[in-house]
Motif scaffolding. Structure first.
Motif, short mmCIF file in Angstrom:
data_model
loop_
_atom_site.label_atom_id
_atom_site.label_comp_id
_atom_site.label_asym_id
_atom_site.label_seq_id
_atom_site.Cartn_x
_atom_site.Cartn_y
_atom_site.Cartn_z
N THR A 64 -9.11 -10.18 22.71
CA THR A 64 -8.63 -9.46 21.53
C THR A 64 -8.43 -10.45 20.38
O THR A 64 -7.80 -11.49 20.56
N ILE A 65 -9.00 -10.13 19.24
CA ILE A 65 -8.89 -10.99 18.06
C ILE A 65 -8.24 -10.20 16.93
O ILE A 65 -8.74 -9.15 16.53
N SER A 66 -7.12 -10.70 16.41
CA SER A 66 -6.45 -10.06 15.29
C SER A 66 -7.14 -10.44 13.98
O SER A 66 -7.44 -11.61 13.75
N CYS A 67 -7.39 -9.45 13.14
CA CYS A 67 -8.04 -9.67 11.84
C CYS A 67 -7.40 -8.76 10.80
O CYS A 67 -6.64 -7.85 11.14
N SER A 68 -7.72 -9.01 9.55
CA SER A 68 -7.31 -8.10 8.49
C SER A 68 -8.44 -7.98 7.48
O SER A 68 -9.23 -8.91 7.30
N LEU A 69 -8.54 -6.83 6.84
CA LEU A 69 -9.56 -6.64 5.83
C LEU A 69 -9.35 -7.60 4.67
O LEU A 69 -8.21 -7.79 4.20
N LEU A 70 -10.41 -8.24 4.23
CA LEU A 70 -10.39 -9.25 3.17
C LEU A 70 -9.58 -10.48 3.55
O LEU A 70 -9.29 -11.33 2.71
N GLY A 71 -9.17 -10.56 4.83
CA GLY A 71 -8.35 -11.70 5.26
C GLY A 71 -6.96 -11.66 4.67
O GLY A 71 -6.28 -12.69 4.59
N LEU A 72 -6.49 -10.47 4.26
CA LEU A 72 -5.17 -10.36 3.63
C LEU A 72 -4.08 -10.79 4.60
O LEU A 72 -4.11 -10.46 5.78
N CYS A 95 -13.73 -2.30 2.41
CA CYS A 95 -13.27 -3.56 1.82
C CYS A 95 -13.07 -3.41 0.31
O CYS A 95 -12.10 -3.91 -0.25
N LYS A 96 -13.99 -2.70 -0.33
CA LYS A 96 -13.86 -2.46 -1.77
C LYS A 96 -12.62 -1.60 -2.06
O LYS A 96 -11.92 -1.80 -3.05
N PHE A 151 0.85 -1.18 0.00
CA PHE A 151 0.00 0.00 0.00
C PHE A 151 0.89 1.24 0.00
O PHE A 151 1.92 1.27 0.67
N THR A 152 0.48 2.26 -0.74
CA THR A 152 1.21 3.53 -0.68
C THR A 152 0.85 4.22 0.63
O THR A 152 -0.13 3.88 1.29
N SER A 153 1.63 5.22 0.99
CA SER A 153 1.37 5.95 2.23
C SER A 153 -0.02 6.61 2.23
O SER A 153 -0.75 6.51 3.22
N PRO A 154 -0.43 7.29 1.13
CA PRO A 154 -1.79 7.85 1.12
C PRO A 154 -2.86 6.77 1.28
O PRO A 154 -3.88 7.00 1.93
N GLU A 155 -2.63 5.60 0.67
CA GLU A 155 -3.60 4.51 0.80
C GLU A 155 -3.68 4.03 2.25
O GLU A 155 -4.77 3.76 2.78
N LYS A 156 -2.52 3.93 2.90
CA LYS A 156 -2.50 3.49 4.29
C LYS A 156 -3.25 4.47 5.19
O LYS A 156 -3.99 4.07 6.09
N ILE A 157 -3.07 5.74 4.93
CA ILE A 157 -3.78 6.75 5.73
C ILE A 157 -5.28 6.60 5.55
O ILE A 157 -6.05 6.66 6.52
N GLU A 158 -5.73 6.40 4.31
CA GLU A 158 -7.16 6.20 4.05
C GLU A 158 -7.69 4.97 4.76
O GLU A 158 -8.80 4.97 5.29
N GLY A 203 -10.52 4.89 7.62
CA GLY A 203 -11.72 4.08 7.49
C GLY A 203 -11.93 3.16 8.68
O GLY A 203 -13.05 3.03 9.18
N LEU A 204 -10.87 2.54 9.14
CA LEU A 204 -10.96 1.65 10.30
C LEU A 204 -11.30 2.42 11.56
O LEU A 204 -12.10 1.96 12.39
N ASP A 205 -10.72 3.60 11.70
CA ASP A 205 -11.01 4.42 12.88
C ASP A 205 -12.46 4.89 12.86
O ASP A 205 -13.13 4.94 13.90
N HIS A 206 -12.95 5.22 11.67
CA HIS A 206 -14.35 5.63 11.52
C HIS A 206 -15.28 4.49 11.93
O HIS A 206 -16.38 4.73 12.45
N LEU A 207 -14.85 3.25 11.70
CA LEU A 207 -15.64 2.08 12.08
C LEU A 207 -15.47 1.72 13.56
O LEU A 207 -16.04 0.74 14.03
N ASN A 208 -14.67 2.52 14.26
CA ASN A 208 -14.41 2.31 15.69
C ASN A 208 -13.69 0.99 16.00
O ASN A 208 -13.95 0.35 17.02
N ILE A 209 -12.77 0.60 15.11
CA ILE A 209 -11.90 -0.53 15.41
C ILE A 209 -10.95 -0.07 16.51
O ILE A 209 -10.22 0.91 16.35
N PRO A 210 -10.90 -0.76 17.66
CA PRO A 210 -10.16 -0.25 18.82
C PRO A 210 -8.65 -0.21 18.68
O PRO A 210 -8.00 0.69 19.19
#
Length: 401
Positions: free
Chosen positions: A244-252, A287-288, A51-58, A62-69
């Motif tokens: 605490t459960i570790s996850c990743s978007l799309l299971g990446l 996710c998209k 991921f590029t840095s701008p992509e990582k920030i987005e 997005g995750l923070d907006h979803l309230n991922i702790p």
């Protein structure tokens, strides 16, 4: 004696006390659930993916907006650009706890300190396969590394998480000694990593319950999907007491990936009656976005978010759905801003054909429906690539001039 496990007499006393706790009454613990997203750490490990840095920030936004702790935002030891990005993320004052991933060594700690983050995770392999064959070290070395790295991190004001890589292939006595040592050094959370995805649900439950009965510190369960069991194992880990459960978007993640965040949330939303305030539409949007950034398509059959989830061909299913969507859909497509689709194909039935004909402004009898399906199935028995929808449209025009 196995040279990779050099345990003192004092440590044996620790183990003895811990083993006594294993036989405590069997009770489902189930704690409050905390999600830890590792998309920017494990999620970048598949070959060729970054991921590029701008992509990582987005993604973090997005995750923070979803309230991922908790969000694992990167690996500082990768260099200046990674450290710069983490510093930028820290400065953005997200609600989430931003944590870096590090190996258990001083250089990684120094790199983490340069990012400005106050939370760091340190990982070390503990299985014989990893420790002796990969690092060519022993347990005594691990303990000394823990003392130097964790102690210094704590002195620098960091909140420390400690993880055992390949924990599922590590002797339980070794794990208990090392985790106990980490707790005594002041870590705030311990991670059990099923690095090669070797666990099955019942074994996961037993091991995690043992850890949770032994230690009062939060347990982070980190699953890999090598045998398609990451999500199932993660659910069992939570039911055994891992908070605490570790996850990743799309299971990446490397190889077959990790526990998919969206699937894990979907299971708890629809089947466990948790995360009821979670915005599934926004989750699908991120996710998209990650799918586009990673160039990893979301398969049509992917649970919950796949395009085919609300697309139906089977006559039995369509007949039920026409009468009531509750027959074959656990939740409505509108919940995800989707629509239900009926398609014509080999398995279509009378009800679905009549329904489709009516929506096209045509009338179709039961006999006409049976004749169309007989001809269609005959063609499909010998030829590939038949467009059933087009065949049906032409048939309707023919019988309704």
């Amino acid at each position: 004696m196995d040279k990779t496990l050099q345990i003192t007499g004092y440590s044996f006393c620790i183990i003895a006390n811990m083993l006594m706790k294993y036989h405590m009454k069997d009770k489902v613990i189930m704690t409050n659930l905390i999600l830890l997203d590792t998309t920017l750490s494990d999620g970048e490990q598949p070959p060729g993916l970054y991921f590029t840095s701008p992509e990582k920030i987005e993604i973090v936004q997005g995750l923070d907006h979803l309230n991922i702790p908790i969000i694992e935002v990167g690996v500082p030891s990768m260099g200046i650009e990674e450290q710069k990005l983490v510093r930028q993320l820290v400065a953005m004052n997200f609600k989430a706890e931003l944590i870096t991933w590090n190996r258990l060594n001083i250089n990684d700690l120094f790199a983490a300190l340069k990012t400005g983050t106050t939370h760091a995770h340190f990982s070390v392999p503990l299985s014989t396969e990893m420790l002796s064959l990969k690092l060519k070290k022993d347990i005594t070395w691990v303990q000394r590394q823990m003392e130097s790295v964790i102690s210094l991190a704590k002195k620098e004001g960091m909140t420390v998480s400690f993880g055992a890589e390949d924990a599922s292939r590590t002797d339980i006595k070794t794990l208990l000694v090392i985790f106990d040592h980490a707790i005594n050094l002041g870590v705030s959370r311990i991670r059990y990593a099923d690095t090669l995805g070797t666990l099955v649900p019942d074994k996961t439950y037993k091991i995690v319950k043992t850890l949770c009965s032994t230690f009062k510190i939060p347990i982070d369960f980190h699953a890999h999907n090598d045998f398609g069991l990451a999500t199932a194992n993660s659910i069992c880990a939570w039911k055994a007491g891992a908070n605490t459960i570790s996850c990743s978007l799309l299971g990446l993640g490397e190889r077959a990936g990790n526990t998919a965040l969206e699937e894990f949330i979907g299971i708890f939303y629809f089947l466990e009656n948790k995360f009821q305030s979670f915005n599934l539409k926004d989750l699908k949007k991120i996710c998209k976005k990650v799918s586009a950034y990673s160039q990893k398509c979301i398969l049509p059959t992917k649970p919950i978010f796949g395009n085919d989830i609300f697309t139906h061909e089977s006559g039995i299913h369509v007949d039920g759905l026409i009468k009531s969507p509750k027959t074959y859909e656990l939740f409505s497509p509108e919940l995800l801003e989707e629509k239900r689709h009926f398609v014509i194909g080999k398995h279509s039935g009378t009800s679905s054909l009549k329904y489709a004909a009516n929506h096209r402004g045509y009338q179709l009898s039961t006999e006409q429906s049976a004749k169309f399906m007989s001809n269609l199935r005959q063609k499909m028995s010998y030829r590939k690539g038949i467009n059933a929808a087009q065949e049906f449209t032409e048939y309707l025009k023919k019988i309704n001039p």
